[in-house]
Write a protein that holds these residues in place. Sequence first.
Motif, PDB file in Angstrom:
ATOM      1  N   LEU A   1     -70.003 -63.211 -31.745  1.00  0.00           N
ATOM      2  CA  LEU A   1     -71.347 -62.683 -31.528  1.00  0.00           C
ATOM      3  C   LEU A   1     -72.397 -63.791 -31.613  1.00  0.00           C
ATOM      4  CD1 LEU A   1     -71.143 -59.366 -33.579  1.00  0.00           C
ATOM      5  CD2 LEU A   1     -71.468 -59.544 -31.103  1.00  0.00           C
ATOM      6  N   ARG A   2     -72.249 -64.674 -32.588  1.00  0.00           N
ATOM      7  CA  ARG A   2     -73.207 -65.775 -32.740  1.00  0.00           C
ATOM      8  C   ARG A   2     -73.148 -66.727 -31.541  1.00  0.00           C
ATOM      9  NH1 ARG A   2     -75.134 -66.906 -38.115  1.00  0.00           N
ATOM     10  NH2 ARG A   2     -74.445 -65.306 -39.584  1.00  0.00           N
ATOM     11  N   THR A   3     -71.948 -66.975 -31.028  1.00  0.00           N
ATOM     12  CA  THR A   3     -71.796 -67.846 -29.869  1.00  0.00           C
ATOM     13  C   THR A   3     -72.495 -67.244 -28.652  1.00  0.00           C
ATOM     14  OG1 THR A   3     -69.697 -68.725 -30.676  1.00  0.00           O
ATOM     15  CG2 THR A   3     -70.120 -68.921 -28.316  1.00  0.00           C
ATOM     16  N   ALA A   4     -72.357 -65.932 -28.481  1.00  0.00           N
ATOM     17  CA  ALA A   4     -72.909 -65.272 -27.296  1.00  0.00           C
ATOM     18  C   ALA A   4     -74.393 -64.950 -27.426  1.00  0.00           C
ATOM     19  CB  ALA A   4     -72.130 -63.981 -27.018  1.00  0.00           C
ATOM     20  N   LEU A   5     -74.839 -64.591 -28.641  1.00  0.00           N
ATOM     21  CA  LEU A   5     -76.191 -64.048 -28.809  1.00  0.00           C
ATOM     22  C   LEU A   5     -77.107 -64.910 -29.660  1.00  0.00           C
ATOM     23  CD1 LEU A   5     -75.205 -60.305 -29.424  1.00  0.00           C
ATOM     24  CD2 LEU A   5     -75.755 -61.420 -27.248  1.00  0.00           C
ATOM     25  N   GLY A   6     -76.569 -65.953 -30.302  1.00  0.00           N
ATOM     26  CA  GLY A   6     -77.387 -66.784 -31.182  1.00  0.00           C
ATOM     27  C   GLY A   6     -77.299 -66.322 -32.625  1.00  0.00           C
ATOM     28  N   GLU A   7     -78.210 -66.800 -33.431  1.00  0.00           N
ATOM     29  CA  GLU A   7     -78.207 -66.450 -34.850  1.00  0.00           C
ATOM     30  C   GLU A   7     -78.885 -65.097 -35.064  1.00  0.00           C
ATOM     31  OE1 GLU A   7     -76.835 -67.993 -37.612  1.00  0.00           O
ATOM     32  OE2 GLU A   7     -75.834 -69.125 -36.028  1.00  0.00           O
ATOM     33  N   PRO A   8     -78.283 -64.219 -35.838  1.00  0.00           N
ATOM     34  CA  PRO A   8     -78.960 -62.948 -36.123  1.00  0.00           C
ATOM     35  C   PRO A   8     -80.173 -63.176 -37.005  1.00  0.00           C
ATOM     36  CG  PRO A   8     -76.962 -63.142 -37.440  1.00  0.00           C
ATOM     37  CD  PRO A   8     -76.986 -64.322 -36.517  1.00  0.00           C
ATOM     38  N   ASP A   9     -81.242 -62.434 -36.754  1.00  0.00           N
ATOM     39  CA  ASP A   9     -82.433 -62.589 -37.579  1.00  0.00           C
ATOM     40  C   ASP A   9     -82.550 -61.476 -38.612  1.00  0.00           C
ATOM     41  OD1 ASP A   9     -83.125 -60.537 -35.865  1.00  0.00           O
ATOM     42  OD2 ASP A   9     -85.190 -61.203 -35.616  1.00  0.00           O
ATOM     43  N   ALA A  10     -81.628 -60.530 -38.587  1.00  0.00           N
ATOM     44  CA  ALA A  10     -81.601 -59.467 -39.601  1.00  0.00           C
ATOM     45  C   ALA A  10     -80.234 -58.806 -39.564  1.00  0.00           C
ATOM     46  CB  ALA A  10     -82.703 -58.440 -39.339  1.00  0.00           C
ATOM     47  N   ARG A  11     -79.865 -58.195 -40.681  1.00  0.00           N
ATOM     48  CA  ARG A  11     -78.605 -57.450 -40.733  1.00  0.00           C
ATOM     49  C   ARG A  11     -78.737 -56.363 -41.782  1.00  0.00           C
ATOM     50  NH1 ARG A  11     -74.614 -61.980 -41.220  1.00  0.00           N
ATOM     51  NH2 ARG A  11     -73.020 -60.377 -41.256  1.00  0.00           N
ATOM     52  N   ALA A  12     -78.030 -55.278 -41.570  1.00  0.00           N
ATOM     53  CA  ALA A  12     -78.042 -54.164 -42.517  1.00  0.00           C
ATOM     54  C   ALA A  12     -76.611 -53.697 -42.703  1.00  0.00           C
ATOM     55  CB  ALA A  12     -78.911 -53.023 -41.995  1.00  0.00           C
ATOM     56  N   ALA A  13     -76.296 -53.244 -43.900  1.00  0.00           N
ATOM     57  CA  ALA A  13     -74.950 -52.764 -44.204  1.00  0.00           C
ATOM     58  C   ALA A  13     -75.005 -51.291 -44.595  1.00  0.00           C
ATOM     59  CB  ALA A  13     -74.344 -53.587 -45.343  1.00  0.00           C
ATOM     60  N   VAL A  14     -74.021 -50.548 -44.115  1.00  0.00           N
ATOM     61  CA  VAL A  14     -73.928 -49.122 -44.417  1.00  0.00           C
ATOM     62  C   VAL A  14     -72.484 -48.819 -44.783  1.00  0.00           C
ATOM     63  CG1 VAL A  14     -74.246 -46.780 -43.542  1.00  0.00           C
ATOM     64  CG2 VAL A  14     -75.759 -48.607 -42.758  1.00  0.00           C
TER      65      VAL A  14
END
Length: 198
Positions: free
Chosen positions: A12-25
Amino acid sequence: MGEILDLVEARLRTALGEPDARAAVTFLGTDRFEVLRFLDSQGGSGVVRYATLGMSAQPMTDPSALLADPLKGPRAELVLSMRAGLADTDQVLRPMAVLAASPQVEGVVVAPGSSLDLGEPLWPGAPFSSVLVGEPGGLVADLELDAPLEPVRFLPLLPMTPNEAAWKRVRGARELEERWLARGTDLRDPLRASVPLD
């Protein structure tokens, strides 16, 4: 299966770049699911993408199977792309985790052409309460795993209005997608109206 999720996040990082937020459920009786947000501002596109992380930790199994195979079966993660700044789409994080948990909770196999219905808006005020699962391989390439594990496929989610979802149930996914294409529907517009279905 933490090593699979590490590989998925790297893809995902390779295709979309660095995530700027994440949430866990975490849902009762299921694994932990995360949703990562990626903001694509290159070229002024202003597209925000949400990707699940955790759905691919286990293979999806046919609900009619007597015994679930812990290794064999399709694996997938979900990706939703929306135009940023037009609606409060960040509220989609929990609904996306719910969709990602559906194979474990409801025993469904999420595949291209299928519909997933939340029974409530994707985010507050959204004109969509269900999504059509698109074909993989466009935005994020499949992630090959060692045999006998099947590849992880990154499935795009295409939001549907209630009218579109009802029309799709009768006419099928292909006809709905052809209607969207013929009318030049911007499926990333969080405020769009239903495509004309007459």
